[in-house]
Design an enzyme around this catalytic site. Structure first.
Site, PDB file in Angstrom:
ATOM      1  N   ASN A   1     -16.477   1.287  28.105  1.00 19.74           N
ATOM      2  CA  ASN A   1     -16.250  -0.065  27.604  1.00 19.74           C
ATOM      3  C   ASN A   1     -16.512  -0.219  26.110  1.00 19.74           C
ATOM      4  O   ASN A   1     -15.958  -1.123  25.476  1.00 19.74           O
ATOM      5  CB  ASN A   1     -17.151  -1.035  28.385  1.00 19.74           C
TER       6      ASN A   1
ATOM      7  N   TYR B   1      -6.651  -0.394  16.045  1.00 21.07           N
ATOM      8  CA  TYR B   1      -6.994  -0.877  17.385  1.00 21.07           C
ATOM      9  C   TYR B   1      -5.852  -0.592  18.359  1.00 21.07           C
ATOM     10  O   TYR B   1      -6.071  -0.127  19.481  1.00 21.07           O
ATOM     11  CB  TYR B   1      -7.293  -2.375  17.317  1.00 21.07           C
TER      12      TYR B   1
END
Length: 292
Positions: free
Chosen positions: A88, A152
């Protein structure tokens, strides 16, 4: 998997945001937790709130395989094995390819992409032994390109395909692999981006319909738990994100590109200017963690 009661879950980025919320929900269902984060103070706060002897916290850097191996080994020693891995941990970096700080761009890839590999690699033998489940946290950004956030997009699209390849490799071992895809979640990463960069805030707020909506961390945590229990291949939060999995080929066509170009150059230029004025391409919080 069904119930997570008694299962052991390793969660990276467990000190705040989605990781901390997922830890809370899994703990409430009886799971044992191995929580890692670079922020030892945040980890300590989460552990104090959860209480009990079913939580092991390890300050670890996902960019370093040895650090993650030590965390996984500590969890196996404490709890006997690992059933669930949630890769995560992640950060955001802002700026165009031409102007983004190259060091920040690399840091994002090291955390968001290599960090997934290091996490999975460290825990994989135990997960295979226990026929467990691995969840790789990707993003809506794996489907839809965002100008000013190429690093990203690169990482999140990459880890989605990493999950797809891993699923093929471990299927015969009884291990299931999923990827999670979220739109805007009310995490520190999104809040800091909006607070520090008006270009980012205006871009999000100017998106049509549900695309501009920010979803609560609680709703995201609930979706993750449901997906883990069902050993899902994909988890979407909010649910409409799943539609874009199928629309992905259309999002890079010239037609769609032309629809989003209006005012885009000005917004990206403003983002670059604001990042330059701040003297960094990442949030103040992440920068502080880097400098510790």
């Amino acid at each position: 998997m069904g119930s997570v009661d008694g299962k052991v879950a390793l969660i990276t980025g467990g000190g705040n945001g989605i990781g901390a919320e997922l830890a809370r929900r899994l703990h409430a269902k009886g799971a044992k937790l191995i929580l890692t984060d670079l922020d030892e103070h945040a980890l300590a706060d989460v552990a104090a709130r959860l209480g009990g002897d079913r939580v092991l916290t390890v300050t670890a850097d996902v960019r370093d395989l040895a650090s993650m191996q030590a965390a996984a080994d500590a969890g196996v020693e404490r709890f006997g094995g690992i059933d669930v891995v949630v890769a995560n941990a992640g950060i955001a970096v802002f700026g165009s390819v031409r102007n983004v700080d190259p060091a920040a761009f690399k840091t994002l890839l090291d955390v968001n992409a290599l960090g997934v590999f290091h996490t999975v690699r460290a825990a994989l033998p135990s997960v295979i032994d226990r026929r467990g489940y691995i969840l790789v946290v990707s993003s809506f950004a794996a489907y839809a390109p965002v100008a000013g956030a190429a690093s990203y997009n690169l990482a999140k699209a990459g880890v989605e395909h990493f999950a797809n390849a891993l699923r093929l490799e471990v299927a015969q071992s009884g291990v299931d692999v999923g990827s999670a895809h979220m739109s805007w979640i009310d995490t520190a990463m999104v809040r800091e981006g909006k607070a520090e960069l008006s270009a980012f805030r205006d871009m999000v707020d100017g998106l049509p319909g549900p695309l501009s909506t920010t979803t609560s961390v609680q709703a995201c945590g609930a979706a993750f738990v449901k997906g883990i229990e069902a050993r899902k291949r994909q988890i979407f939060c909010p649910g409409w994100v799943g539609v874009f999995r199928w629309l992905r080929p259309l999002l890079t066509t010239r037609l769609v590109q032309n629809l989003v170009l209006d005012g885009l150059a000005e917004r990206v230029a403003l983002m670059d200017a604001e990042s330059a004025a701040l003297g960094r391409s990442m949030s103040a919080r992440v920068q502080q963690l880097e400098e510790r």
